[in-house]
Motif scaffolding. Structure first.
Motif, PDB file in Angstrom:
ATOM      1  N   VAL A 239      20.497 -26.277 110.932  1.00 54.85           N
ATOM      2  CA  VAL A 239      21.038 -26.244 111.931  1.00 54.85           C
ATOM      3  C   VAL A 239      22.375 -25.543 111.587  1.00 54.85           C
ATOM      4  N   ARG A 240      22.816 -26.055 109.941  1.00 53.40           N
ATOM      5  CA  ARG A 240      23.994 -25.972 109.375  1.00 53.40           C
ATOM      6  C   ARG A 240      23.479 -24.316 108.849  1.00 53.40           C
ATOM      7  N   ALA A 241      23.148 -23.972 108.557  1.00 52.58           N
ATOM      8  CA  ALA A 241      22.583 -21.884 108.215  1.00 52.58           C
ATOM      9  C   ALA A 241      22.542 -21.556 109.654  1.00 52.58           C
ATOM     10  N   VAL A 242      22.670 -21.881 110.038  1.00 53.81           N
ATOM     11  CA  VAL A 242      22.244 -21.253 111.777  1.00 53.81           C
ATOM     12  C   VAL A 242      23.971 -21.469 111.874  1.00 53.81           C
ATOM     13  N   ARG A 243      24.688 -22.497 112.167  1.00 50.34           N
ATOM     14  CA  ARG A 243      25.721 -22.591 112.760  1.00 50.34           C
ATOM     15  C   ARG A 243      26.880 -21.061 111.898  1.00 50.34           C
TER      16      ARG A 243
ATOM     17  N   ALA B  63      21.631 -18.676 123.706  1.00 50.87           N
ATOM     18  CA  ALA B  63      20.037 -19.296 123.028  1.00 50.87           C
ATOM     19  C   ALA B  63      18.508 -18.732 123.774  1.00 50.87           C
ATOM     20  N   ILE B  64      17.394 -17.873 123.304  1.00 49.78           N
ATOM     21  CA  ILE B  64      17.110 -17.900 124.445  1.00 49.78           C
ATOM     22  C   ILE B  64      15.789 -18.593 123.503  1.00 49.78           C
ATOM     23  N   GLU B  65      15.207 -19.672 123.726  1.00 41.09           N
ATOM     24  CA  GLU B  65      14.435 -20.697 123.479  1.00 41.09           C
ATOM     25  C   GLU B  65      13.195 -20.021 123.623  1.00 41.09           C
ATOM     26  N   LEU B  66      11.977 -19.649 122.842  1.00 45.68           N
ATOM     27  CA  LEU B  66      10.669 -18.651 122.639  1.00 45.68           C
ATOM     28  C   LEU B  66       9.760 -20.059 122.049  1.00 45.68           C
ATOM     29  N   THR B  67      10.200 -20.862 121.378  1.00 38.93           N
ATOM     30  CA  THR B  67       8.734 -21.987 120.564  1.00 38.93           C
ATOM     31  C   THR B  67       9.161 -23.545 121.872  1.00 38.93           C
ATOM     32  N   GLY B  68      10.237 -24.003 122.092  1.00 40.92           N
ATOM     33  CA  GLY B  68      10.364 -25.340 122.789  1.00 40.92           C
ATOM     34  C   GLY B  68      10.832 -25.950 121.838  1.00 40.92           C
ATOM     35  N   GLY B  69       9.903 -26.769 121.735  1.00 40.31           N
ATOM     36  CA  GLY B  69      10.117 -28.065 121.105  1.00 40.31           C
ATOM     37  C   GLY B  69      10.591 -28.396 119.549  1.00 40.31           C
TER      38      GLY B  69
ATOM     39  N   THR C 153      11.819 -26.221 117.683  1.00 40.82           N
ATOM     40  CA  THR C 153      14.038 -24.917 117.425  1.00 40.82           C
ATOM     41  C   THR C 153      14.621 -25.449 118.262  1.00 40.82           C
ATOM     42  N   PHE C 154      14.335 -26.682 119.714  1.00 38.55           N
ATOM     43  CA  PHE C 154      15.108 -26.757 120.973  1.00 38.55           C
ATOM     44  C   PHE C 154      16.625 -27.281 119.743  1.00 38.55           C
ATOM     45  N   PRO C 155      15.920 -28.401 118.859  1.00 37.94           N
ATOM     46  CA  PRO C 155      17.396 -29.377 118.370  1.00 37.94           C
ATOM     47  C   PRO C 155      18.699 -27.992 117.709  1.00 37.94           C
ATOM     48  N   LEU C 156      17.570 -26.944 117.434  1.00 40.50           N
ATOM     49  CA  LEU C 156      18.951 -25.883 116.693  1.00 40.50           C
ATOM     50  C   LEU C 156      19.136 -25.287 117.833  1.00 40.50           C
ATOM     51  N   ALA C 157      18.498 -24.523 118.563  1.00 37.62           N
ATOM     52  CA  ALA C 157      19.128 -23.744 119.345  1.00 37.62           C
ATOM     53  C   ALA C 157      19.987 -24.260 120.385  1.00 37.62           C
ATOM     54  N   LEU C 158      20.127 -25.413 120.197  1.00 36.85           N
ATOM     55  CA  LEU C 158      21.620 -26.281 121.495  1.00 36.85           C
ATOM     56  C   LEU C 158      22.122 -26.414 120.843  1.00 36.85           C
ATOM     57  N   ARG C 159      21.775 -27.362 119.288  1.00 39.90           N
ATOM     58  CA  ARG C 159      23.386 -27.217 118.394  1.00 39.90           C
ATOM     59  C   ARG C 159      24.177 -25.720 117.839  1.00 39.90           C
ATOM     60  N   ALA C 160      22.785 -24.302 118.231  1.00 35.35           N
ATOM     61  CA  ALA C 160      23.788 -22.912 117.995  1.00 35.35           C
ATOM     62  C   ALA C 160      24.852 -23.059 119.039  1.00 35.35           C
ATOM     63  N   LEU C 161      24.469 -23.831 120.031  1.00 34.11           N
ATOM     64  CA  LEU C 161      25.887 -22.674 121.183  1.00 34.11           C
ATOM     65  C   LEU C 161      27.225 -23.434 121.220  1.00 34.11           C
ATOM     66  N   GLY C 162      27.860 -22.390 122.162  1.00 34.75           N
ATOM     67  CA  GLY C 162      29.768 -22.682 121.597  1.00 34.75           C
ATOM     68  C   GLY C 162      29.534 -23.244 123.054  1.00 34.75           C
TER      69      GLY C 162
END
Ligand code: ZN
Ligand code: ZN
Length: 341
Positions: A219-223, A238-244, A246-255
């Motif tokens: 999560v930190r690296a993405v942020r 965030a375009i979530e193409l894998t689902g389960g 990477t979902f937490p990463l994608a969600l936490r990347a959003l502003g």
């Protein structure tokens, strides 16, 4: 005609060559001679028994071909045209179809490979409501992947209203939809952060327009990456193409007011949604299905104009569908694998 049918569900060797009668077009149908059919992650799930497919199912919904027959109610202006097909044949008259929401139609013939025989075959049926003509400049193998591998990402980016200047995170970026979503987001003028589990795909993603590629980040690296690229408080989309996975990463990347578009579901599971995060940042989560003919026509246009280059990594003869599945399963393919009858 030759086709590949499932002999049960499981490992790739359940994909078995066989012979069936050529389907006869009904009054409103088109008969399509398949010239190329993409191999999708959806097909792998179906083959493993995670979807409705079973013994006898012919998979394949990423189809391009030539119209070689028309039903008595169909004008013949499509005859002998090269076409790309949308994955679902809609009914054309239910409330969803009447509203132009054909991806939501459940009263038509349905989805290739799920409801009706798919494109791992020499011929399929279609209707004028699910085909888009393809210019000569777009080859068959590229045309086959326009609807799913290109159109899906296009629809997802449109669902989020992606604009120039947005910061877009794409998960599963090395996959068939991902490599095109990266190109499309770049073409729209967005800054693109591509996430992949495969270090071998890093260079290809940079070449396709990613501004940064992160391999299996936390999560930190993405942020940190998003912030370094100008996303002060996070990404816009965030375009979530894998689902389960990477979902937490994608969600936490959003502003704040970030939008997450759920497209991929590679490992069907319940996702952990953090209500506090979603509430305080006023996030939006969209579901986005497959392309419709409007998306597909736009994809044809983008490819014909050179704005997007379809990445069909490798082709296999139809009879070697099992080998193509194996290669995709081992993630040896950057872009789409395509079967050619
Ligand atoms: Zn697909
Ligand atoms: Zn309908």
């Amino acid at each position: 005609m030759r086709c590949i049918a499932l002999d049960g569900t499981g490992a790739p060797d359940v994909l078995v060559p066989g012979v069936r009668p050529v389907p006869q077009p009904g009054p409103g149908d088109l008969l399509i001679r398949v010239r190329a059919c993409g191999v999708c992650g959806h097909d792998l799930l179906a083959r493993r028994g995670r979807l409705s497919a079973g013994r006898g199912t012919v998979l394949g919904h990423e189809i391009a071909g030539e119209v070689v027959g028309v039903g008595v109610e169909v004008t013949d202006d499509l005859l002998h045209r090269r076409v790309a097909l949308v994955q679902r044949i809609p009914c054309g008259h239910c409330p969803e179809c009447a509203a132009g929401l054909t991806t939501l139609c459940r009263e038509g013939p349905g989805f290739y490979g799920d409801d009706i025989p798919g494109g791992y075959s020499e011929y399929v049926l279609a209707t004028p409501a699910n085909v888009v003509p393809v210019p000569d400049s777009v080859p068959d193998v590229a045309a086959a992947i326009l609807s799913c591998a290109v159109g899906t990402g296009l629809r997802a980016l449109r669902r989020a209203g992606t604009r120039a200047g947005d910061l877009v995170v794409v998960t599963g970026a090395g996959g068939g939809v991902g490599v095109h979503a990266v190109q499309l987001a770049h073409h729209f003028g967005a800054t693109v952060v591509a996430l992949t589990g495969s270090p071998a795909k890093e260079k290809a993603l940079l070449d396709l327009g990613a501004d940064a590629v992160l391999v299996s980040p936390d999560v930190r690296a993405v942020r940190d990456c998003v912030r370094d690229l100008g996303g002060r408080r996070g990404a816009d989309v965030a375009i979530e193409l894998t689902g389960g996975p990477t979902f937490p990463l994608a969600l936490r990347a959003l502003g704040p007011r970030g939008q997450l578009v759920l497209v991929g579901n590679t490992e069907p599971a319940t996702l952990p949604l953090e209500p506090g995060l979603s509430i305080l940042k006023e996030l939006t989560i969209h579901g986005s299905a497959h392309a419709d003919t409007t998306d597909l026509a736009a994809a044809v246009e983008l490819v014909a104009s050179g704005a997007v280059t379809p990445v069909a990594a490798q082709t296999w003869p139809l009879d070697e569908a099992a080998r193509a599945h194996e290669a995709v399963e081992r993630r040896k393919v950057t872009g789409r694998a395509v079967l050619v009858p």
